[in-house]
Motif scaffolding. Structure first.
Motif, short mmCIF file in Angstrom:
data_model
loop_
_atom_site.label_atom_id
_atom_site.label_comp_id
_atom_site.label_asym_id
_atom_site.label_seq_id
_atom_site.Cartn_x
_atom_site.Cartn_y
_atom_site.Cartn_z
N LYS A 151 -6.11 -0.45 -8.63
CA LYS A 151 -6.91 -0.43 -7.41
C LYS A 151 -8.31 0.08 -7.71
CE LYS A 151 -6.84 1.30 -2.62
NZ LYS A 151 -6.07 2.10 -1.62
N GLY A 192 -9.35 -5.93 -0.70
CA GLY A 192 -9.10 -5.25 -1.96
C GLY A 192 -9.81 -5.87 -3.15
N TYR A 226 -9.92 -9.64 -8.54
CA TYR A 226 -8.70 -9.18 -7.88
C TYR A 226 -7.86 -8.39 -8.87
CZ TYR A 226 -9.86 -12.40 -4.10
OH TYR A 226 -10.50 -13.03 -3.06
N CYS A 227 -7.26 -7.31 -8.39
CA CYS A 227 -6.44 -6.44 -9.23
C CYS A 227 -4.97 -6.83 -9.14
CB CYS A 227 -6.57 -4.99 -8.79
SG CYS A 227 -8.20 -4.27 -8.98
N PRO A 258 0.79 -1.24 0.00
CA PRO A 258 0.00 0.00 0.00
C PRO A 258 0.83 1.28 0.00
CG PRO A 258 -0.96 -1.59 1.51
CD PRO A 258 0.36 -2.17 1.08
N PHE A 260 2.28 1.85 -3.46
CA PHE A 260 1.17 2.20 -4.36
C PHE A 260 0.79 3.66 -4.16
CE2 PHE A 260 -3.15 2.84 -5.69
CZ PHE A 260 -3.26 2.09 -6.86
#
Length: 328
Positions: free
Chosen positions: A260, A307, A254-255, A15, A18
């Motif tokens: 995101k 997520g 899911y990415c 995170p 990102f």
């Protein structure tokens, strides 16, 4: 503003990195993408005041229908266009460096499915093959080439040939993935039935007015029965982006790490919704570096604590999109 490179974007793995990379991309695009910069300015937002990815303003995806959304002075290498019903204005994604797209979908496939060279890739994408500018066809063609398997290839309406190929793959026990537009997969199982539990069936959405819309459970039940598989995989992407999310069943996507999903209030586009609550889907796609990485879509969905997310429909009066338009 410094433009993050591929090495930074595709190395995002937590995170913090990102968020840091998203802020760099935001500042670069606010300064270099005229359309997005005017959008940010029109909101009276000072980029220097943005300190987290959640605060970044998301540009409506409709801008791709009326503007050339680029953050690069280079010439276009390819222009991807969205599919649409007759009379509907389609989106145009001007891509000035297609290697970003190639690296994004290649890395994502490897992340979710492993080495492409291990697979036979069969693509049942008639409506996409019949028009120019499909980003899905570009990806499928590259994956077929990367698979280095002579059995890989495209199918239009030659369902009997596809059926024979599937039987062959089953008999030789070769790992096989069938990527198909939804209506074409349904058309196939209307005529042919096969019991191939190891087959990966990946639907990409899109009825195109060819068949009645179906809820996800009904659709996946029909496809599971027709192909003899336990689950239907799905791909969630769109013309305006360069990354895709994947579902291996139950409609939960899911990415990859550089993408995101954040949801927004359906009545107030500048207020984000809590985890697990239905909202409009906002997408951060850091791979879309030379365009706009922060897109407010017309899809509705929910994001969960890990997520992952699901798509549950569309805003009212939204025009039909090619990928992925299932209503759950």
């Amino acid at each position: 503003m410094i433009k993050p490179g591929k090495q930074q974007v595709f190395a995002v793995d937590n995170p913090d990195t990102f968020n840091q990379t998203a802020l760099q991309v935001f500042n670069y695009q606010a300064a270099n993408c005229e359309v997005y910069g005017r959008f940010v300015s029109g909101l009276k937002i000072n980029p220097a005041d943005i300190t987290s990815a959640e605060q970044i303003p998301f540009m409506p995806v409709e801008f791709f229908k009326s503007h050339r959304v680029v953050a690069s002075g280079d010439v276009d290498e390819v222009v991807f266009t969205s599919s649409g019903t007759t009379g509907v204005i389609t989106s145009r994604h001007h891509v000035t460096d297609v290697s970003w797209y190639e690296e994004s979908f290649r890395k994502a496939f490897d992340l979710f499915y492993g080495d492409i060279k291990e697979y036979t890739v069969l693509a049942l994408l008639p409506s996409y093959l019949e028009r120019e500018g499909s980003s899905l066809i570009y990806m499928a063609r590259d994956l077929i080439s990367q698979s280095a398997n002579p059995d890989s290839g495209f199918y239009l309406y030659n369902h009997d040939e596809l059926y024979q190929k599937l039987q062959q793959q089953k008999a030789t026990n070769k790992p096989t993935i069938l990527i198909g537009v939804t209506f074409a997969l349904l058309d196939f199982v209307d005529t042919y039935q096969i019991d191939f539990p190891e087959l990966i069936v990946m639907e990409t959405g899109g009825m195109k007015g060819r068949r009645k819309e179906m809820i996800r459970e009904e659709l996946h039940s029909a496809l599971c029965a027709g192909f003899g598989v336990n689950a239907i995989h799905s791909e969630y992407g769109m013309t305006e982006l360069l990354s895709q999310a994947y579902s291996k069943g139950e409609g939960i996507f899911y990415c990859p790490p550089w993408m995101k999903i954040i949801t927004r209030d359906t009545n107030d586009p500048f207020t984000l919704t809590d985890t697990g609550k239905t909202g409009g889907i906002n997408i951060i796609d850091l791979a879309n570096i030379n365009s706009c990485s922060f897109i407010a879509t017309q899809d509705l969905g929910k994001v969960y604590a890990d997520g992952s997310f699901e798509v549950i429909g569309r805003f009212d009066n939204s025009d039909i999109r090619g990928c992925n338009l299932l209503i759950a």
